[in-house]
Scaffold this motif. Structure first.
Motif, PDB file in Angstrom:
ATOM      1  N   LEU A 152      -9.897  31.181  -7.698  1.00 46.78           N
ATOM      2  CA  LEU A 152      -9.945  31.790  -6.376  1.00 46.78           C
ATOM      3  C   LEU A 152      -8.987  31.079  -5.431  1.00 46.78           C
ATOM      4  O   LEU A 152      -8.250  31.723  -4.667  1.00 46.78           O
ATOM      5  N   MET A 153      -8.970  29.749  -5.472  1.00 43.67           N
ATOM      6  CA  MET A 153      -8.043  28.988  -4.640  1.00 43.67           C
ATOM      7  C   MET A 153      -6.598  29.322  -5.003  1.00 43.67           C
ATOM      8  O   MET A 153      -5.740  29.494  -4.118  1.00 43.67           O
ATOM      9  N   GLU A 154      -6.323  29.428  -6.289  1.00 43.42           N
ATOM     10  CA  GLU A 154      -4.954  29.764  -6.728  1.00 43.42           C
ATOM     11  C   GLU A 154      -4.546  31.120  -6.187  1.00 43.42           C
ATOM     12  O   GLU A 154      -3.405  31.303  -5.734  1.00 43.42           O
ATOM     13  N   ARG A 155      -5.447  32.064  -6.248  1.00 42.39           N
ATOM     14  CA  ARG A 155      -5.154  33.408  -5.735  1.00 42.39           C
ATOM     15  C   ARG A 155      -4.837  33.359  -4.237  1.00 42.39           C
ATOM     16  O   ARG A 155      -3.877  33.978  -3.761  1.00 42.39           O
ATOM     17  N   MET A 156      -5.622  32.608  -3.488  1.00 43.72           N
ATOM     18  CA  MET A 156      -5.411  32.523  -2.047  1.00 43.72           C
ATOM     19  C   MET A 156      -4.098  31.822  -1.707  1.00 43.72           C
ATOM     20  O   MET A 156      -3.411  32.187  -0.746  1.00 43.72           O
ATOM     21  N   VAL A 185      -9.430  39.652   0.028  1.00 43.05           N
ATOM     22  CA  VAL A 185     -10.239  38.590  -0.577  1.00 43.05           C
ATOM     23  C   VAL A 185     -11.282  38.102   0.430  1.00 43.05           C
ATOM     24  O   VAL A 185     -12.440  37.846   0.075  1.00 43.05           O
ATOM     25  N   LEU A 186     -10.888  37.975   1.684  1.00 46.14           N
ATOM     26  CA  LEU A 186     -11.847  37.573   2.714  1.00 46.14           C
ATOM     27  C   LEU A 186     -12.957  38.614   2.851  1.00 46.14           C
ATOM     28  O   LEU A 186     -14.132  38.257   3.042  1.00 46.14           O
ATOM     29  N   ASP A 187     -12.603  39.893   2.746  1.00 49.47           N
ATOM     30  CA  ASP A 187     -13.634  40.928   2.777  1.00 49.47           C
ATOM     31  C   ASP A 187     -14.600  40.775   1.612  1.00 49.47           C
ATOM     32  O   ASP A 187     -15.811  40.936   1.776  1.00 49.47           O
ATOM     33  N   GLU A 188     -14.074  40.463   0.437  1.00 51.83           N
ATOM     34  CA  GLU A 188     -14.942  40.282  -0.717  1.00 51.83           C
ATOM     35  C   GLU A 188     -15.838  39.056  -0.542  1.00 51.83           C
ATOM     36  O   GLU A 188     -17.018  39.074  -0.923  1.00 51.83           O
ATOM     37  N   LEU A 189     -15.315  38.016   0.056  1.00 52.37           N
ATOM     38  CA  LEU A 189     -16.144  36.831   0.303  1.00 52.37           C
ATOM     39  C   LEU A 189     -17.199  37.114   1.368  1.00 52.37           C
ATOM     40  O   LEU A 189     -18.324  36.631   1.273  1.00 52.37           O
ATOM     41  N   LEU A 190     -16.852  37.905   2.381  1.00 49.44           N
ATOM     42  CA  LEU A 190     -17.853  38.298   3.379  1.00 49.44           C
ATOM     43  C   LEU A 190     -18.970  39.106   2.724  1.00 49.44           C
ATOM     44  O   LEU A 190     -20.141  38.971   3.080  1.00 49.44           O
ATOM     45  N   ARG A 191     -18.615  39.959   1.771  1.00 51.46           N
ATOM     46  CA  ARG A 191     -19.635  40.714   1.034  1.00 51.46           C
ATOM     47  C   ARG A 191     -20.512  39.787   0.213  1.00 51.46           C
ATOM     48  O   ARG A 191     -21.735  39.953   0.153  1.00 51.46           O
ATOM     49  N   TYR A 192     -19.912  38.777  -0.388  1.00 45.04           N
ATOM     50  CA  TYR A 192     -20.572  37.961  -1.400  1.00 45.04           C
ATOM     51  C   TYR A 192     -21.466  36.867  -0.825  1.00 45.04           C
ATOM     52  O   TYR A 192     -22.552  36.598  -1.350  1.00 45.04           O
ATOM     53  N   ILE A 193     -21.037  36.209   0.252  1.00 47.46           N
ATOM     54  CA  ILE A 193     -21.762  35.018   0.715  1.00 47.46           C
ATOM     55  C   ILE A 193     -23.136  35.383   1.254  1.00 47.46           C
ATOM     56  O   ILE A 193     -23.321  36.423   1.889  1.00 47.46           O
ATOM     57  N   PRO A 194     -24.133  34.509   1.034  1.00 42.99           N
ATOM     58  CA  PRO A 194     -25.464  34.731   1.604  1.00 42.99           C
ATOM     59  C   PRO A 194     -25.481  34.284   3.059  1.00 42.99           C
ATOM     60  O   PRO A 194     -25.749  33.124   3.362  1.00 42.99           O
ATOM     61  N   HIS A 195     -25.193  35.188   3.955  1.00 45.17           N
ATOM     62  CA  HIS A 195     -25.012  34.852   5.369  1.00 45.17           C
ATOM     63  C   HIS A 195     -26.252  34.202   5.980  1.00 45.17           C
ATOM     64  O   HIS A 195     -26.147  33.217   6.698  1.00 45.17           O
ATOM     65  N   ARG A 196     -27.422  34.735   5.663  1.00 48.22           N
ATOM     66  CA  ARG A 196     -28.587  34.277   6.386  1.00 48.22           C
ATOM     67  C   ARG A 196     -29.750  33.978   5.447  1.00 48.22           C
ATOM     68  O   ARG A 196     -29.743  34.344   4.277  1.00 48.22           O
ATOM     69  N   THR A 197     -30.744  33.302   6.003  1.00 44.94           N
ATOM     70  CA  THR A 197     -32.006  33.082   5.314  1.00 44.94           C
ATOM     71  C   THR A 197     -32.883  34.314   5.532  1.00 44.94           C
ATOM     72  O   THR A 197     -33.116  34.711   6.668  1.00 44.94           O
ATOM     73  N   SER A 198     -33.340  34.924   4.476  1.00 48.46           N
ATOM     74  CA  SER A 198     -34.161  36.146   4.461  1.00 48.46           C
ATOM     75  C   SER A 198     -33.509  37.276   5.264  1.00 48.46           C
ATOM     76  O   SER A 198     -32.418  37.705   4.925  1.00 48.46           O
ATOM     77  N   VAL A 199     -34.147  37.749   6.343  1.00 52.39           N
ATOM     78  CA  VAL A 199     -33.647  38.928   7.057  1.00 52.39           C
ATOM     79  C   VAL A 199     -33.570  38.650   8.551  1.00 52.39           C
ATOM     80  O   VAL A 199     -34.058  37.639   9.040  1.00 52.39           O
ATOM     81  N   GLY A 200     -32.957  39.594   9.272  1.00 53.29           N
ATOM     82  CA  GLY A 200     -32.728  39.411  10.704  1.00 53.29           C
ATOM     83  C   GLY A 200     -33.814  40.011  11.578  1.00 53.29           C
ATOM     84  O   GLY A 200     -34.937  39.535  11.605  1.00 53.29           O
ATOM     85  N   PHE A 233     -21.268  48.568  -5.385  1.00 49.57           N
ATOM     86  CA  PHE A 233     -20.415  47.424  -5.710  1.00 49.57           C
ATOM     87  C   PHE A 233     -20.641  47.044  -7.184  1.00 49.57           C
ATOM     88  O   PHE A 233     -21.516  46.227  -7.481  1.00 49.57           O
ATOM     89  N   PRO A 234     -19.902  47.662  -8.103  1.00 50.41           N
ATOM     90  CA  PRO A 234     -20.090  47.345  -9.523  1.00 50.41           C
ATOM     91  C   PRO A 234     -19.942  45.848  -9.787  1.00 50.41           C
ATOM     92  O   PRO A 234     -19.092  45.188  -9.181  1.00 50.41           O
ATOM     93  N   ASP A 235     -20.802  45.326 -10.662  1.00 52.13           N
ATOM     94  CA  ASP A 235     -20.794  43.900 -11.000  1.00 52.13           C
ATOM     95  C   ASP A 235     -20.870  43.067  -9.715  1.00 52.13           C
ATOM     96  O   ASP A 235     -20.009  42.225  -9.445  1.00 52.13           O
ATOM     97  N   PRO A 236     -21.902  43.266  -8.906  1.00 53.23           N
ATOM     98  CA  PRO A 236     -21.945  42.662  -7.564  1.00 53.23           C
ATOM     99  C   PRO A 236     -22.027  41.142  -7.563  1.00 53.23           C
ATOM    100  O   PRO A 236     -21.665  40.519  -6.563  1.00 53.23           O
ATOM    101  N   ASP A 237     -22.506  40.534  -8.655  1.00 53.25           N
ATOM    102  CA  ASP A 237     -22.626  39.071  -8.694  1.00 53.25           C
ATOM    103  C   ASP A 237     -21.287  38.384  -8.955  1.00 53.25           C
ATOM    104  O   ASP A 237     -21.233  37.146  -8.938  1.00 53.25           O
ATOM    105  N   ARG A 238     -20.241  39.155  -9.162  1.00 52.95           N
ATOM    106  CA  ARG A 238     -18.915  38.594  -9.426  1.00 52.95           C
ATOM    107  C   ARG A 238     -18.043  38.737  -8.186  1.00 52.95           C
ATOM    108  O   ARG A 238     -18.043  39.773  -7.530  1.00 52.95           O
ATOM    109  N   ILE A 239     -17.312  37.668  -7.845  1.00 50.73           N
ATOM    110  CA  ILE A 239     -16.316  37.753  -6.773  1.00 50.73           C
ATOM    111  C   ILE A 239     -15.087  38.446  -7.339  1.00 50.73           C
ATOM    112  O   ILE A 239     -14.404  37.921  -8.225  1.00 50.73           O
ATOM    113  N   ASP A 240     -14.808  39.642  -6.847  1.00 48.26           N
ATOM    114  CA  ASP A 240     -13.680  40.444  -7.332  1.00 48.26           C
ATOM    115  C   ASP A 240     -12.652  40.564  -6.214  1.00 48.26           C
ATOM    116  O   ASP A 240     -12.802  41.389  -5.305  1.00 48.26           O
TER     117      ASP A 240
END
Length: 406
Positions: free
Chosen positions: A265-269, A279-294, A330-337
């Protein structure tokens, strides 16, 4: 199920307790994962408040609920719904609790401070603020804690400038906002921080009533003077915008941690800087932004979703994180694509309550990633990944420290 039985006659799912887990790293919350496996609509009980609430996790259901006037935020302010936050004191004027048409009326006075054109004007100043911070890191030499030296002071300073916070007040304002998003200290500490912050905001809005300017407090002071919003509403508007600066620190910290622990991922960036946006959009999708719900909503009438009847008066939560992991979208959602296309993530929310500061947050994330990758050549973790400290007792997840060398 007999032929005469309808979907809405299904027995409601069991109520599941969802504790606020103190998780390290960017792993997906196992409680949420279990709820997603259980069904698209489940029921939960959070650490504070009363009773239980429905939880929607499927992408289409999340988008429906967040854009449907049959689900009200305002109604939540009149009762004690099960929740993560220890302190519950909604303020009049807060966009977070406003339904239409009040929401548009309240949003209008501050909208001009968060437009794309406003962010373009802000970009050179934000870059200059960031450059000074990175200059200090380079001058002192490695190693450096990116959270302490860059990721925390940069968003604080930028948001303070957008809002119009005097330089001498910024440390105190940050201390209040950090306590408000924390779950440590209980309701007493959160209530004290809220009183401090909102008391300060009230004084600033009053002081800016006759002081023209483009910062948020000037815009709100002027709107109060013209009778467009009440002072109470202006204060309620400003608070969440001020607190929102905390999210960039935590979100960008998670993104950089992923880059620093995934060489590909670093090499790609590094090798394709012109294609970092997706890639930033994919990371925004992937990261666990918060604890539980809002924040929750209340059904104003009976609504059928995912084969269940949500009765009028029942509370409903949505999980944007779960929606971002819906395999049907989001096919294969557990993978950073990095090449995921399309990527209609809902990391900034959906519907009328789409994040007011989304453009500002995206600007800061882009500047942070671009600047750190370009000015810290060979940047890498200065400790093993398992030694990175993570924030606990907080509503927004992220690293507490991020020590790097270069």
């Amino acid at each position: 199920m007999t032929e005469e039985t309808t979907l809405t006659d299904q027995a409601p799912p069991p109520v599941r307790d969802w504790p606020a887990l103190d998780m390290d790293g960017t792993d997906f919350d196992p409680v949420l994962a279990g709820l997603m496996r259980e069904g698209p609509l489940t029921r939960i009980r959070l650490p504070f408040g009363e009773g239980w609430a429905w939880l929607a996790t499927r992408y289409d259901d999340v988008k429906l609920i967040t854009n449907d006037p049959r689900f009200s935020r305002t109604e939540v302010t009149r009762r004690q719904v099960t929740r993560l936050a220890p302190n519950f004191a909604p303020r009049p004027g807060s966009l977070a609790w406003a339904d239409q048409p009040d929401h548009n009326r309240l949003r209008k006075p501050v909208a001009g401070a968060f437009t794309v054109s406003s962010m373009k004007r802000l970009r050179p100043r934000a870059q200059a603020i960031l450059d000074v911070l990175v200059d200090g890191v380079l001058q002192d030499g490695p190693p450096a804690d990116l959270i302490e030296r860059v990721l925390e002071p940069f968003p604080i300073t930028v948001v303070s400038e957008v809002m119009g916070v005097p330089a001498g007040d910024r440390d105190q304002v940050h201390a209040w906002t950090r306590q408000i998003i924390s779950t440590s200290g209980g309701s007493e500490a959160a209530d004290k921080a809220k009183k401090g912050l909102y008391g300060w905001i009230t004084a600033v809005v009053r002081a800016r009533a006759d002081n023209p300017g483009e910062d948020v407090y000037a815009l709100l002071g002027g709107a109060v003077a013209r009778g467009e919003v009440s002072e109470q509403e202006a204060v309620g508007l400003a608070g969440p915008l001020q607190i929102g600066g905390e999210a960039v620190t935590h979100n960008c910290g998670q993104m950089l941690f992923l880059m620093l622990t995934r060489p590909e991922l670093m090499e790609r960036m590094r090798t394709r800087p012109e294609a970092r946006g997706p890639v930033l959009d994919e990371l925004l999708r992937y990261i666990p932004h918060r604890t539980s719900v809002g924040l929750s909503r209340i059904a104003l009438e009976d609504v059928e979703i995912a084969g269940h009847r949500i009765a009028a008066g029942e509370p409903v939560y949505v999980s944007y994180l779960a929606a971002n992991y819906d395999p049907d979208v989001f096919p294969d959602p557990d993978r950073i694509d990095p090449d995921r296309d399309p990527n209609p993530h809902v990391a900034f929310g959906n519907g009328p309550h789409f994040c007011t500061g989304a453009v500002l947050a995206r600007l800061q994330i882009e500047l942070l990633v671009d600047t750190l990758l370009e000015r810290l050549p060979g940047m890498r973790l200065a400790v093993p990944p398992e030694q990175v400290q993570w924030r606990h007792k907080t509503m927004i997840r992220g690293p507490q420290t991020l020590p790097v060398t270069w």
